[in-house]
Design an enzyme around this catalytic site. Structure first.
Site, PDB file in Angstrom:
ATOM      1  N   LEU A   1      34.392 -11.381  41.052  1.00  0.00           N
ATOM      2  CA  LEU A   1      34.692  -9.838  40.747  1.00  0.00           C
ATOM      3  C   LEU A   1      33.504  -9.346  39.992  1.00  0.00           C
ATOM      4  CD1 LEU A   1      38.568  -9.525  41.451  1.00  0.00           C
ATOM      5  CD2 LEU A   1      36.855  -9.808  43.280  1.00  0.00           C
TER       6      LEU A   1
ATOM      7  N   TRP B   1      42.925  13.554  29.876  1.00  0.00           N
ATOM      8  CA  TRP B   1      41.788  13.556  28.951  1.00  0.00           C
ATOM      9  C   TRP B   1      40.385  14.257  29.599  1.00  0.00           C
ATOM     10  CZ3 TRP B   1      41.806   7.637  27.163  1.00  0.00           C
ATOM     11  CH2 TRP B   1      42.761   7.440  26.493  1.00  0.00           C
TER      12      TRP B   1
ATOM     13  N   SER C   1      32.161  -4.971  39.148  1.00  0.00           N
ATOM     14  CA  SER C   1      32.558  -3.764  39.128  1.00  0.00           C
ATOM     15  C   SER C   1      31.933  -2.517  39.494  1.00  0.00           C
ATOM     16  CB  SER C   1      33.142  -3.616  37.512  1.00  0.00           C
ATOM     17  OG  SER C   1      33.407  -2.366  37.352  1.00  0.00           O
ATOM     18  N   SER C   2      32.430  -1.504  39.839  1.00  0.00           N
ATOM     19  CA  SER C   2      31.588  -0.266  40.088  1.00  0.00           C
ATOM     20  C   SER C   2      30.834   0.213  38.974  1.00  0.00           C
ATOM     21  CB  SER C   2      32.197   0.915  40.878  1.00  0.00           C
ATOM     22  OG  SER C   2      33.392   1.212  40.017  1.00  0.00           O
ATOM     23  N   CYS C   3      30.985  -0.107  37.788  1.00  0.00           N
ATOM     24  CA  CYS C   3      30.301   0.283  36.683  1.00  0.00           C
ATOM     25  C   CYS C   3      28.845  -0.472  36.537  1.00  0.00           C
ATOM     26  CB  CYS C   3      31.268   0.407  35.467  1.00  0.00           C
ATOM     27  SG  CYS C   3      31.500  -1.174  34.862  1.00  0.00           S
TER      28      CYS C   3
ATOM     29  N   ARG D   1      52.279   8.683  31.338  1.00  0.00           N
ATOM     30  CA  ARG D   1      52.448  10.017  30.552  1.00  0.00           C
ATOM     31  C   ARG D   1      53.252  11.039  31.314  1.00  0.00           C
ATOM     32  NH1 ARG D   1      47.083  11.470  29.146  1.00  0.00           N
ATOM     33  NH2 ARG D   1      46.846   9.610  28.302  1.00  0.00           N
TER      34      ARG D   1
ATOM     35  N   TYR E   1      30.743  -3.916  29.237  1.00  0.00           N
ATOM     36  CA  TYR E   1      31.130  -4.587  30.271  1.00  0.00           C
ATOM     37  C   TYR E   1      30.255  -4.803  31.333  1.00  0.00           C
ATOM     38  CZ  TYR E   1      35.084  -5.156  33.679  1.00  0.00           C
ATOM     39  OH  TYR E   1      35.877  -5.550  34.849  1.00  0.00           O
TER      40      TYR E   1
ATOM     41  N   HIS F   1      43.584   2.062  32.254  1.00  0.00           N
ATOM     42  CA  HIS F   1      42.617   2.981  33.062  1.00  0.00           C
ATOM     43  C   HIS F   1      43.356   4.425  33.304  1.00  0.00           C
ATOM     44  CE1 HIS F   1      40.718  -0.820  34.261  1.00  0.00           C
ATOM     45  NE2 HIS F   1      39.752  -0.094  34.105  1.00  0.00           N
TER      46      HIS F   1
ATOM     47  N   LYS G   1      28.949  -8.071  33.524  1.00  0.00           N
ATOM     48  CA  LYS G   1      29.401  -8.294  35.059  1.00  0.00           C
ATOM     49  C   LYS G   1      27.856  -8.577  35.896  1.00  0.00           C
ATOM     50  CE  LYS G   1      33.844  -8.101  35.519  1.00  0.00           C
ATOM     51  NZ  LYS G   1      34.597  -9.174  35.919  1.00  0.00           N
TER      52      LYS G   1
END
Ligand code: GFB
Length: 280
Positions: free
Chosen positions: A73, A170, A75-77, A155, A104, A147, A108
């Site tokens: 797996l 944020w 990641s889209s990043c 919150r 990160y 995330h 990946k």
């Protein structure tokens, strides 16, 4: 199945002993050190080191012990900060990464390349899937390091309980993200394990995105909070937009099924049932 305490994936010796004893035929490598924008930005050394160590150990031991197939797996990043939208798989390594999560992302990308290298040199059937931002029951609801979706859910829920007039979101609220329910991801993983054996990576997403402010409004509706949403522009925005091109997995015959609204409602119910674990 082993918990983190029972099996330290950053230790090659421990991972090798596990594979020696268990001899798994199929491996889904979902283990990783993960977190939201603040965690990625605050612990870059841990994000690159732990992820490189875990994935290197597992991919190597799986091959060395004759595993039939491994799914990694990503990641889209992994895609460049300014990749074309929606992001096709072939935009990998075509431009600079988003600085808040490049550590990160580099780990990946190394995992993807390791799967491709073991296939090329040893014929190991290792495939890689790139999920977009994930959410769902069992998520990490830490207010600082999680995330965006679980952070806002908690919150806004706590603001409702405390009858606070406003909640902080944020950043500028304008970045756009795509959210995939974990059960859809699990379904995609099974589909690919059964039907896909190629070196090319495969994106897994829902095919549509929303702005962070729209997400906050949706969470507010689900929670039933009537206060105001206030933007904290001193917090980082991260990548302006992250929407995956999902035509490759659609062509394989897979599509996401769970709508964001239904998924958030289900996740909120799970959170309410487990909230004593998230105080503090
Ligand atoms: O999920 P997230 O932390 O990470 O979302 P990324 C960050 C976006 O949500 C930014 C906004 O635009 C934030 O300004 N945001 C608003 C918040 N309120 C909050 C909040 O309370 N908490 C958080 N965390 N964000 C991650 C990467 O990027 O995506 C990982 O850091 C991974 O490496 C993951 O790839 C899928 O979507 O920016």
């Amino acid at each position: 199945m082993r918990s983190r305490r029972e099996l330290d994936l950053t230790s090659q010796a421990a991972v090798d002993a596990f594979f020696e004893t268990e001899q798994p035929e199929y491996v889904v490598l979902a283990a990783a050190k993960v977190g939201g924008i603040r965690a990625n930005n605050t612990y870059p050394a841990e994000f690159i080191r732990d992820n490189l160590a875990m994935q290197t150990n597992v991919i190597h031991s799986a091959w060395a012990h004759g595993t039939n197939k491994l799914l990694f797996l990503g990641s889209s990043c992994i895609y460049p900060k300014h990749a074309p939208q929606p992001m096709p798989e072939d935009s990998l390594l075509t431009g600079p990464l988003e600085p808040t999560n490049e550590w990160y992302a580099v780990a990946k990308i190394a995992g993807i390349k390791m799967c491709q290298a073991y296939r090329k040199q040893y014929g190991f059937d290792a495939i890689s899937l790139m999920p977009t931002n994930l959410y769902g029951p069992g998520d990490n609801f830490d207010l600082k390091n999680s995330h965006v979706l679980p952070a806002l859910l908690r919150r806004i829920h706590e603001a409702k309980q405390a009858q606070q007039p406003e909640v902080v979101v944020w950043g500028s609220g304008t970045p756009r993200r795509e959210f995939l329910h974990v059960d859809d991801l699990a379904d995609a993983a099974v589909t690919l394990m059964a039907n896909y054996s190629r070196p090319e990576i495969v994106n897994v997403g829902v095919g549509e995105d929303i702005s962070i402010l729209e997400l906050a409004e949706l969470v507010r509706d689900v929670v039933g909070y009537e206060g105001k949403l206030v933007l904290d522009r001193d917090k980082p925005d991260g990548t302006p937009r992250k929407l995956l091109d999902v035509s490759r997995i659609n062509d394989i015959g897979w599509r996401a099924r769970i709508s964001l609204k239904d998924g958030i409602e289900e996740t909120y119910r799970w959170f309410l049932d487990h909230q004593d674990q998230y105080r503090g």
